[in-house]
Design a protein around this motif. Structure first.
Motif, short mmCIF file in Angstrom:
data_model
loop_
_atom_site.label_atom_id
_atom_site.label_comp_id
_atom_site.label_asym_id
_atom_site.label_seq_id
_atom_site.Cartn_x
_atom_site.Cartn_y
_atom_site.Cartn_z
N LYS A 165 7.93 3.52 -1.14
CA LYS A 165 7.25 3.92 -2.37
C LYS A 165 5.97 4.67 -1.99
O LYS A 165 5.47 4.57 -0.87
CB LYS A 165 6.91 2.69 -3.20
N SER A 166 5.43 5.39 -2.95
CA SER A 166 4.22 6.16 -2.73
C SER A 166 3.08 5.29 -2.20
O SER A 166 2.35 5.69 -1.29
CB SER A 166 3.80 6.84 -4.03
N THR A 167 2.93 4.09 -2.76
CA THR A 167 1.85 3.21 -2.30
C THR A 167 2.05 2.77 -0.86
O THR A 167 1.09 2.61 -0.12
CB THR A 167 1.74 1.95 -3.20
N GLN A 168 3.29 2.60 -0.45
CA GLN A 168 3.57 2.22 0.94
C GLN A 168 3.29 3.37 1.89
O GLN A 168 2.78 3.16 2.99
CB GLN A 168 5.02 1.75 1.08
N THR A 224 1.05 5.64 1.34
CA THR A 224 -0.41 5.67 1.39
C THR A 224 -0.93 4.64 2.39
O THR A 224 -1.85 4.92 3.17
CB THR A 224 -1.01 5.39 0.00
N GLN A 225 -0.33 3.46 2.39
CA GLN A 225 -0.75 2.42 3.34
C GLN A 225 -0.50 2.86 4.78
O GLN A 225 -1.31 2.56 5.67
CB GLN A 225 -0.02 1.11 3.05
N THR A 262 -3.17 5.56 5.67
CA THR A 262 -4.47 4.92 5.85
C THR A 262 -4.52 4.16 7.17
O THR A 262 -5.51 4.21 7.90
CB THR A 262 -4.76 3.96 4.67
N ARG A 294 3.48 13.29 3.25
CA ARG A 294 4.62 12.92 2.40
C ARG A 294 5.68 14.02 2.33
O ARG A 294 6.86 13.74 2.13
CB ARG A 294 4.10 12.60 1.00
#
Length: 83
Positions: free
Chosen positions: A39-42, A44-45, A48, A64
């Motif tokens: 997922k997008s949040t993963q 991002t993690q 980071t 991405r």
């Protein structure tokens, strides 16, 4: 100096932890959103985490857009090599 092996190790380890799978299951030809279903949040993690590990900025949208794990590794390695 090539950073690809270090980047691959960190990226794969982080993705495996986020997905709850064995790092050996992640192959360079796999796609982030298709094969790995990140997922997008993963994602991002992961970016980071890579930024913290290598003290470099990893542009999320460009990261991405990379099609495969291998392409992501090359993308981040290129950033490190051009610093």
């Amino acid at each position: 100096m090539s950073y690809a092996s270090d980047v691959r190790e960190k990226l794969v380890d982080r993705a495996a932890k986020l997905l709850g799978i064995n790092p050996e299951e992640i192959k360079d030809e796999m796609t982030l959103e298709g094969d790995l279903a990140l997922k997008s949040t993963q994602i991002t993690q992961i970016t980071t985490y890579l930024e913290d590990e290598f003290d470099v900025e990893v542009p999320f949208m460009n990261f991405r857009r990379q099609k495969t794990v291998g392409a992501c590794v090359d993308f981040v390695a290129d950033i490190l090599e051009n610093e």
